[in-house]
Design an enzyme around this catalytic site. Structure first.
Site, PDB file in Angstrom:
ATOM      1  N   LYS A 139       6.122   1.724  12.639  1.00 14.81           N
ATOM      2  CA  LYS A 139       5.914   2.057  14.070  1.00 14.81           C
ATOM      3  C   LYS A 139       6.126   0.850  14.977  1.00 14.81           C
ATOM      4  CE  LYS A 139       1.307   1.389  12.682  1.00 14.81           C
ATOM      5  NZ  LYS A 139       0.729   1.956  11.510  1.00 14.81           N
TER       6      LYS A 139
ATOM      7  N   GLU B  23      -8.832  -2.731   9.480  1.00 16.18           N
ATOM      8  CA  GLU B  23      -8.334  -3.981   8.911  1.00 16.18           C
ATOM      9  C   GLU B  23      -9.332  -5.106   9.197  1.00 16.18           C
ATOM     10  OE1 GLU B  23      -4.687  -4.561   8.236  1.00 16.18           O
ATOM     11  OE2 GLU B  23      -4.181  -2.437   8.462  1.00 16.18           O
TER      12      GLU B  23
ATOM     13  N   GLY C  78       0.385   9.437  10.031  1.00 12.92           N
ATOM     14  CA  GLY C  78       0.360   9.575   8.573  1.00 12.92           C
ATOM     15  C   GLY C  78       1.095  10.807   8.086  1.00 12.92           C
TER      16      GLY C  78
ATOM     17  N   GLU D 190       8.983   9.919   9.821  1.00 14.39           N
ATOM     18  CA  GLU D 190       7.761  10.747   9.915  1.00 14.39           C
ATOM     19  C   GLU D 190       6.495   9.936   9.645  1.00 14.39           C
ATOM     20  OE1 GLU D 190       7.708  14.549  10.337  1.00 14.39           O
ATOM     21  OE2 GLU D 190       5.929  13.552  11.108  1.00 14.39           O
TER      22      GLU D 190
ATOM     23  N   LYS E  55       2.748   4.488  18.582  1.00 14.77           N
ATOM     24  CA  LYS E  55       3.004   5.846  18.083  1.00 14.77           C
ATOM     25  C   LYS E  55       3.354   6.796  19.233  1.00 14.77           C
ATOM     26  CE  LYS E  55      -0.040   5.077  14.150  1.00 14.77           C
ATOM     27  NZ  LYS E  55      -1.452   5.145  13.731  1.00 14.77           N
TER      28      LYS E  55
ATOM     29  N   THR F 294       0.828  -1.210   0.000  1.00 16.37           N
ATOM     30  CA  THR F 294       0.000   0.000   0.000  1.00 16.37           C
ATOM     31  C   THR F 294       0.862   1.260   0.000  1.00 16.37           C
ATOM     32  OG1 THR F 294      -1.632  -1.226   1.270  1.00 16.37           O
ATOM     33  CG2 THR F 294      -1.883   1.170   1.224  1.00 16.37           C
TER      34      THR F 294
HETATM   35  N1  LIG Z   1      -1.038   1.384   5.064  1.00 11.63           N
HETATM   36  C1  LIG Z   1      -1.032   2.539   5.735  1.00 11.63           C
HETATM   37  O1  LIG Z   1      -1.966   3.350   5.621  1.00 11.63           O
HETATM   38  C2  LIG Z   1       0.135   2.879   6.631  1.00 11.63           C
HETATM   39  C3  LIG Z   1       0.105   4.108   7.338  1.00 11.63           C
HETATM   40  C4  LIG Z   1       1.204   4.460   8.154  1.00 11.63           C
HETATM   41  C5  LIG Z   1       2.274   3.579   8.257  1.00 11.63           C
HETATM   42  N2  LIG Z   1       2.252   2.383   7.571  1.00 11.63           N
HETATM   43  C6  LIG Z   1       3.414   1.512   7.717  1.00 11.63           C
HETATM   44  O2  LIG Z   1       4.028   1.339   6.435  1.00 11.63           O
HETATM   45  C7  LIG Z   1       4.630   0.042   6.373  1.00 11.63           C
HETATM   46  C8  LIG Z   1       4.100  -0.693   5.136  1.00 11.63           C
HETATM   47  O3  LIG Z   1       2.694  -0.853   5.267  1.00 11.63           O
HETATM   48  P1  LIG Z   1       1.776  -1.289   4.015  1.00 11.63           P
HETATM   49  O4  LIG Z   1       0.375  -1.015   4.431  1.00 11.63           O
HETATM   50  O5  LIG Z   1       2.291  -0.706   2.773  1.00 11.63           O
HETATM   51  O6  LIG Z   1       2.037  -2.894   3.996  1.00 11.63           O
HETATM   52  P2  LIG Z   1       1.639  -3.924   2.868  1.00 11.63           P
HETATM   53  O7  LIG Z   1       0.633  -3.344   1.931  1.00 11.63           O
HETATM   54  O8  LIG Z   1       1.330  -5.207   3.552  1.00 11.63           O
HETATM   55  O9  LIG Z   1       3.000  -4.120   2.037  1.00 11.63           O
HETATM   56  C9  LIG Z   1       4.115  -4.790   2.563  1.00 11.63           C
HETATM   57  C10 LIG Z   1       5.149  -4.985   1.468  1.00 11.63           C
HETATM   58  O10 LIG Z   1       6.287  -5.591   2.071  1.00 11.63           O
HETATM   59  C11 LIG Z   1       6.622  -6.772   1.367  1.00 11.63           C
HETATM   60  N3  LIG Z   1       7.143  -7.789   2.263  1.00 11.63           N
HETATM   61  C12 LIG Z   1       6.489  -8.400   3.292  1.00 11.63           C
HETATM   62  N4  LIG Z   1       7.289  -9.304   3.886  1.00 11.63           N
HETATM   63  C13 LIG Z   1       8.470  -9.269   3.207  1.00 11.63           C
HETATM   64  C14 LIG Z   1       9.689  -9.969   3.346  1.00 11.63           C
HETATM   65  N5  LIG Z   1       9.869 -10.907   4.282  1.00 11.63           N
HETATM   66  N6  LIG Z   1      10.691  -9.671   2.490  1.00 11.63           N
HETATM   67  C15 LIG Z   1      10.516  -8.747   1.527  1.00 11.63           C
HETATM   68  N7  LIG Z   1       9.380  -8.049   1.349  1.00 11.63           N
HETATM   69  C16 LIG Z   1       8.368  -8.297   2.185  1.00 11.63           C
HETATM   70  C17 LIG Z   1       5.350  -7.234   0.722  1.00 11.63           C
HETATM   71  O11 LIG Z   1       5.714  -8.031  -0.360  1.00 11.63           O
HETATM   72  P3  LIG Z   1       4.696  -8.963  -1.166  1.00 11.63           P
HETATM   73  O12 LIG Z   1       4.113  -8.034  -2.182  1.00 11.63           O
HETATM   74  O13 LIG Z   1       5.591 -10.003  -1.761  1.00 11.63           O
HETATM   75  O14 LIG Z   1       3.712  -9.476  -0.178  1.00 11.63           O
HETATM   76  C18 LIG Z   1       4.687  -5.906   0.346  1.00 11.63           C
HETATM   77  O15 LIG Z   1       5.193  -5.456  -0.889  1.00 11.63           O
HETATM   78  C19 LIG Z   1       4.298  -0.646   7.707  1.00 11.63           C
HETATM   79  O16 LIG Z   1       5.361  -0.457   8.608  1.00 11.63           O
HETATM   80  C20 LIG Z   1       3.067   0.113   8.195  1.00 11.63           C
HETATM   81  O17 LIG Z   1       2.933   0.087   9.605  1.00 11.63           O
HETATM   82  C21 LIG Z   1       1.212   2.022   6.761  1.00 11.63           C
END
Ligand SMILES: NC(=O)c1ccc[n+]([C@@H]2O[C@H](COP(=O)([O-])OP(=O)(O)OC[C@H]3O[C@@H](n4cnc5c(N)ncnc54)[C@H](OP(=O)(O)O)[C@@H]3O)[C@@H](O)[C@H]2O)c1
Length: 411
Positions: free
Chosen positions: A91, A176, A120, A115, A191, A15
């Site tokens: 986080k 979620e 966000g 940040e 956070k 995402t």
């Molecule tokens: N989503 C939000 O709104 C949001 C807001 C603030 C902070 N965050 C933070 O941003 C970070 C990412 O969140 P997200 O929502 O983008 O997560 P996500 O959609 O689940 O994406 C995770 C990515 O990491 C990859 N990945 C997972 N395990 C892996 C491994 N062992 N080796 C290599 N790659 C791996 C996944 O690969 P695959 O494609 O192969 O599964 C995917 O591309 C997190 O720390 C989250 O807390 C997210």
């Protein structure tokens, strides 16, 4: 590697990682104009593509958007050890392994920026560490979880139950499929650990944050509280006192004039307080791919500009237990509609040092609801009073205490 490009190794393409990739392409020209170098991807790592060692080798900096503890922790430590600055939004990791990661960045003389890990796109981290770097903060508090703020906003607006508001949040993508980290308060606690570590320059981890969630909130309490001019939020509060620091997360009522009261839906807000600044509140979207990606890109531009401030190693400060803090309370009691019950309850409260600020009574057949607001009292003493009240024969269900933030701001 051409000298006018800045190579970015991207770990994770979900995402936030996917949105970051798009934003990097879109904003490349503008960033080149402001920094003199064009950021370009050196490689992308997911479970099915890329090799960490190759990506690290070809990168000037690493952006970690995998999430979770491992392998994110190992990759960040290896990147820092290899002299690469790292930007992350993780986080979970920072709130559990902050000491180790920040020490690794300090000893390598590189940057670790984060940040996107808190609220966000709201630039709370940057405000604390840069704009207000000279400020002594007494208190940092805010709404740092958009899922719970959306659910509480909807419960108050429609009168629906927690379960129904949660189901809609899930349908709209604000919660979620497994919402436990958000609704149970752990996400907000992580956070707050990150914010408090920075603002108080204290060694602090998630284990030092006491947290409660919103799962037991009943919509009738939101209705009753309106009569007192109160709105409910899941708040994170980090306070500094002479005898230590206290960092907690809990649902709390705010008066309508409070700067956080109008923050509704999935929005986040962080309020910073200190003698020199009085009170500064920042608010905006608390999550989402493009929003978080923009915070991550802002960090990357800072890394490219080399504008890091030297941050001191954190201090060990005493953590004040929750029962040694004071709070005002809202208290809802469902009781048998008999004479003398209110007097009995008031006596128990008084014996434990709690005094009633206001009270309303609503009859419901043979039973009645007593809803009161209690002046600030020691949390330990109030818990004892609630335990004694729960044991009264006239009680029809468990007492429902919810904290009230007393501060009112006239705007
Ligand atoms: N989503 C939000 O709104 C949001 C807001 C603030 C902070 N965050 C933070 O941003 C970070 C990412 O969140 P997200 O929502 O983008 O997560 P996500 O959609 O689940 O994406 C995770 C990515 O990491 C990859 N990945 C997972 N395990 C892996 C491994 N062992 N080796 C290599 N790659 C791996 C996944 O690969 P695959 O494609 O192969 O599964 C995917 O591309 C997190 O720390 C989250 O807390 C997210």
């Amino acid at each position: 590697m051409s000298s006018d490009s800045f190579k970015v190794g991207l770990l994770g393409h979900g995402t936030v990682g996917g949105a970051f990739d798009e934003l990097l392409a879109e904003r490349g020209d503008a960033i080149q104009t402001s920094t003199g170098r064009r950021p370009e991807l050196a490689g992308v790592l997911t479970r099915s593509q890329g090799t960490f060692d190759e990506i690290l080798e070809g990168s000037d900096a690493i952006v970690e958007l995998i999430g979770g503890i491992e392998p994110a922790r190992e990759y960040i430590l290896r990147a820092l050890g290899a002299g690469r600055s790292v930007v992350t939004a993780n986080k979970q990791l920072l709130s559990r392994h902050g000491d180790e990661l920040f020490e690794a960045a300090r000893s390598a003389g590189v940057q670790l920026r984060y940040e996107g890990s808190v609220a966000g796109v709201v630039p709370a981290i940057r405000a604390i560490r840069e704009s207000l770097a000279g400020t002594h903060f007494d208190k940092i508090y805010g709404i740092v979880n958009g899922t719970t703020n959306y659910i509480l906003t909807e419960m108050a607006r429609t009168g629906e139950s927690y379960e129904s508001a949660l189901a809609r949040a899930q349908k709209l993508g604000y919660a979620e499929a497994d919402p436990s980290e958000d609704v149970g308060g752990a996400d907000a606690a992580a956070k707050m650990a990150i914010l408090a570590r920075l603002a108080f320059q204290a060694s602090l981890s998630l284990d030092d944050v006491a947290y409660e969630g919103i799962e037991d909130i009943k919509s009738d309490d939101l209705d009753y509280a309106k009569e007192f001019g109160l709105v409910l939020k899941l708040l994170g509060i980090a306070e500094r006192r002479d005898d230590g620091i206290s960092v907690r997360v809990f649902p709390a009522f705010l008066y309508g004039g409070h700067p956080l009261a109008p923050v509704v839906g999935p929005f986040n807000a962080v309020t910073l307080e200190g003698p020199a600044i009085t009170e500064v509140t920042l608010s905006g979207p608390g999550a989402g791919g493009p929003q978080t990606a923009s915070a991550v890109l802002g960090d990357l531009v800072s890394v490219m500009s080399g504008s890091e401030l030297e941050l001191a190693a954190p201090r060990q400060l005493r953590h004040i237990p929750g029962d040694q803090t004071e709070s005002a309370f809202y208290l809802h009691l469902e009781v048998a509609d008999q004479s003398g019950v209110l007097a009995h309850v008031a006596k128990i409260l008084g014996d434990n040092g709690a005094s009633v600020k206001s009270v309303v009574q609503r009859g419901r057949g043979d039973d009645a609801s007593l809803i009161m607001v209690i002046h600030p009292v020691s949390e330990g003493s109030f818990a004892k009073a609630v335990e004694q009240i729960a044991g009264l024969d006239a009680m029809r269900s468990a007492p429902r205490p919810i904290r009230v933030i007393e501060e009112e701001f006239v705007t």
